[in-house]
Design a protein around this motif. Structure first.
Motif, PDB file in Angstrom:
ATOM      1  N   LYS A  35       0.844  -1.199   0.000  1.00 59.66           N
ATOM      2  CA  LYS A  35       0.000   0.000   0.000  1.00 59.66           C
ATOM      3  C   LYS A  35       0.884   1.256   0.000  1.00 59.66           C
ATOM      4  CE  LYS A  35      -4.185   1.874   0.802  1.00 59.66           C
ATOM      5  NZ  LYS A  35      -5.389   1.624   0.024  1.00 59.66           N
ATOM      6  N   LYS A  36       1.935   1.219   0.811  1.00 62.48           N
ATOM      7  CA  LYS A  36       2.846   2.379   0.883  1.00 62.48           C
ATOM      8  C   LYS A  36       3.537   2.628  -0.450  1.00 62.48           C
ATOM      9  CE  LYS A  36       3.916   2.525   5.805  1.00 62.48           C
ATOM     10  NZ  LYS A  36       4.893   2.113   6.824  1.00 62.48           N
ATOM     11  N   LYS A  37       3.775   1.555  -1.193  1.00 59.24           N
ATOM     12  CA  LYS A  37       4.412   1.704  -2.509  1.00 59.24           C
ATOM     13  C   LYS A  37       3.419   2.183  -3.561  1.00 59.24           C
ATOM     14  CE  LYS A  37       7.856  -1.958  -1.986  1.00 59.24           C
ATOM     15  NZ  LYS A  37       8.128  -3.362  -2.324  1.00 59.24           N
ATOM     16  N   GLY A  38       2.141   2.274  -3.175  1.00 58.77           N
ATOM     17  CA  GLY A  38       1.107   2.753  -4.103  1.00 58.77           C
ATOM     18  C   GLY A  38       0.609   1.686  -5.055  1.00 58.77           C
ATOM     19  N   LEU A  39       0.794   0.412  -4.696  1.00 56.51           N
ATOM     20  CA  LEU A  39       0.350  -0.667  -5.587  1.00 56.51           C
ATOM     21  C   LEU A  39      -1.137  -0.946  -5.402  1.00 56.51           C
ATOM     22  CD1 LEU A  39       3.291  -3.235  -5.417  1.00 56.51           C
ATOM     23  CD2 LEU A  39       3.085  -1.150  -6.733  1.00 56.51           C
ATOM     24  N   ARG A  40      -1.753  -1.404  -6.455  1.00 54.92           N
ATOM     25  CA  ARG A  40      -3.182  -1.750  -6.439  1.00 54.92           C
ATOM     26  C   ARG A  40      -3.324  -3.252  -6.226  1.00 54.92           C
ATOM     27  NH1 ARG A  40      -5.959  -3.512 -11.003  1.00 54.92           N
ATOM     28  NH2 ARG A  40      -4.252  -2.856 -12.345  1.00 54.92           N
ATOM     29  N   LEU A  41      -4.244  -3.645  -5.325  1.00 54.10           N
ATOM     30  CA  LEU A  41      -4.527  -5.074  -5.174  1.00 54.10           C
ATOM     31  C   LEU A  41      -5.275  -5.511  -6.420  1.00 54.10           C
ATOM     32  CD1 LEU A  41      -4.640  -7.725  -3.498  1.00 54.10           C
ATOM     33  CD2 LEU A  41      -6.850  -6.938  -2.658  1.00 54.10           C
ATOM     34  N   SER A  42      -4.665  -6.392  -7.178  1.00 57.44           N
ATOM     35  CA  SER A  42      -5.234  -6.765  -8.467  1.00 57.44           C
ATOM     36  C   SER A  42      -6.137  -7.987  -8.344  1.00 57.44           C
ATOM     37  CB  SER A  42      -4.081  -7.048  -9.430  1.00 57.44           C
ATOM     38  OG  SER A  42      -4.534  -7.580 -10.614  1.00 57.44           O
TER      39      SER A  42
END
Lengths: 155, 360
Positions: A35-42
């Motif tokens: 989440k901190k890296k800005g990734l989306r749960l795909s």
């Protein structure tokens, strides 16, 4: 231990996807990192292979189009903690894993209590001899109420 | 604070093409919360994978949905080809792009028709579906099917597009483009249409990211993410760029889908331009899948994920399909917050829900 299981404990690449093995109790912490890296749960999904669960939480980077999958290997009776506090939309995926595979997941934000798909058979995607393994009692106590519609259906 | 009531919406409702239920918590006609509920038509298609030969299971995957059946087949064969390291012949890769883009056009035109119908513009609905018929005719001419195409196989494709067919497709696409441009004027410039779409169901870029939106839903909020940018099949040779809008409202979602129809027409033209004049249609596939692979493709509704896992047997141990609508349900709930009750049908439609896909 089978050779294949050892292989599944190492970080590996399949196409553009990196599979990173994590322990069940590290999942929430790793999800916070994502989440901190800005990734989306795909996506999140579950398999039953070699008498154990293979649970995958995949995260997408929409800038670089990279794909990272956190892979948890767990026993039938194991309980994992939901990441729906971090990624609210994980709730649907987790309800699906819980209902189709009988996986014990604690603290799902919106818990349908095995009524997402309204399937009468318990854990239909597991082999028959695995379906009746006891569920986690602590989950039953701590889980929030199901939405009204599911309660009516259950009655 | 006004009195809060819960209004059940669906699964049977005149505006819903497929069953989804929402518990809408309303306060003075404004929605404060929406709790989605699916599962009315769950078929357990993923559960069939361990009982079927991996080649034959393709026909099950294609039948997941009648609107985006080509894309489902494509994602599945990509996942198997990924496990088995199959090199698909170049001509077959271009043919796959042509069919994928024409399937996208039929899907978006169908959505435009449904949306026009939802706000009571019946003649616009007929016009969108009349144009869609022409694309379906082209699909029928090249594949033999209008709904389930069955032209894919692991390692390539089963049918070719002859030079005569190619000419017919290009001629018809000119006509389809012209007619769609005419229709676009009504969709994007008509006052009555704008009053139903502009400013309705706004999803900001940050919100779209936070709820994990994908496809046109995310692109209408300014997120330039499209799986075709990964360059799978022949997309890397076609200079593909995603269609993006910034406003994040229902109008922007409509605009993105309309512009994607034109982008698809252009991609088909470029594919024919770059496609080798002749060549094999499929590669030889030997053995059984042994390994796992995540294939990600761009369906008309957004990113679809196909996960296959096999251990050297003819049957897969696990097949998993994550559909775009499954990902966009949370975005729908977000857009419903603060919306008027009368806008609910339009907002449900603007995510372009495909519940059949979602309930594999």
């Amino acid at each position: 231990m089978p050779e294949e299981t050892n292989e599944k404990k190492a970080v590996r690449q399949t196409g553009s996807n990196t599979i990173v093995p994590v322990k069940a109790d590290e999942l929430v912490e790793k999800a916070v990192e994502m989440k901190k890296k800005g990734l989306r749960l795909s996506q999140a999904c579950c398999s039953w292979v070699n008498n154990q669960y293979e649970i995958s939480y995949s995260f997408a980077d929409d800038q670089t189009l990279d794909y990272i999958t956190l892979r948890i290997l767990a026993e039938r009776t194991a309980t994992i903690s939901s990441i729906s506090e971090i990624y609210p939309y994980a709730a649907f995926y987790e309800n699906e894993m819980e209902e189709l595979f009988g996986l014990n997941i604690r603290y799902i934000d919106l818990d349908y209590h095995n009524r997402l798909y309204r399937i009468k058979t318990k854990a239909p995607f597991l082999p028959e001899d695995q379906r009746e393994v006891a569920t986690d009692e602590t989950k039953k106590i701590s889980a929030p109420d199901a939405p009204e519609t599911q309660k009516e259906d259950a009655n | 604070m006004g009195k809060r009531s819960v209004i059940p919406f669906g699964p049977q409702h005149p505006v819903l093409p497929e069953p989804i239920h929402l518990d809408l918590v309303v306060e003075d006609e404004k929605i404060v919360e929406a709790i989605p509920n699916i599962g009315f038509i769950h078929r357990g298609l993923e559960g069939l994978a361990p009982d079927r030969d991996f080649q034959k299971y393709l026909y099950v995957v294609e039948r997941t949905c009648g609107i985006c059946s080509f894309g489902h087949g494509l994602g599945y064969v990509e996942s198997i080809e990924g496990i088995m390291n199959v090199e698909v012949p170049e001509r077959a890769r271009y043919l796959r792009v042509v069919w994928a883009e024409m399937a996208r056009m039929t899907s978006h035109l169908m959505w435009l028709g449904f949306t026009a119908d939802a706000f009571g513009f019946e003649s616009l609905f007929y016009e969108a579906w009349r144009i869609r018929e022409k694309v379906l005719d082209l699909m029928e001419m090249t594949t033999g099917g209008r709904l389930i195409y069955s032209v894919l196989k692991v390692g390539g494709v089963l049918k070719d597009i002859t030079p005569d067919m190619q000419k017919k497709i290009l001629d018809d696409l000119n006509e389809i483009e012209k007619e769609t441009r005419e229709m676009t004027k009504t969709f994007l410039d008509d006052y009555s249409v704008q009053t139903r779409l502009k400013g309705v169901g706004v999803l900001t870029k940050q919100q779209a990211h936070d709820v994990g939106a994908c496809g046109p839903m995310a692109r209408a909020s300014g997120i330039a993410c499209d799986m075709r940018m990964r360059g799978y099949e022949a997309y890397s040779d076609l200079g593909f760029e995603p269609v993006v809008a910034q406003d994040g409202d229902s109008y922007a979602r409509c605009e993105v889908r309309i512009n994607e129809i034109f982008a698809s027409i252009e991609l088909v033209r470029r594919a024919f331009e770059h496609m080798p004049k002749e060549g094999d249609l499929s590669a030889t596939v030997k053995g059984n899948p042994n390994g796992e692979y995540f294939a990600r493709i761009e369906q008309p509704r957004g990113e679809a994920i196909f996960y296959s896992e096999g251990h050297g047997k003819p049957n897969l141990d696990r097949f998993r399909l994550r559909t775009p609508t499954f990902a966009n349900l949370q975005a729908l709930c977000e857009t419903l917050k603060g919306a008027e009750y009368a806008d609910v049908p339009i907002l449900i439609l603007t995510i372009d829900p495909c519940i059949s896909c979602t309930e594999r």
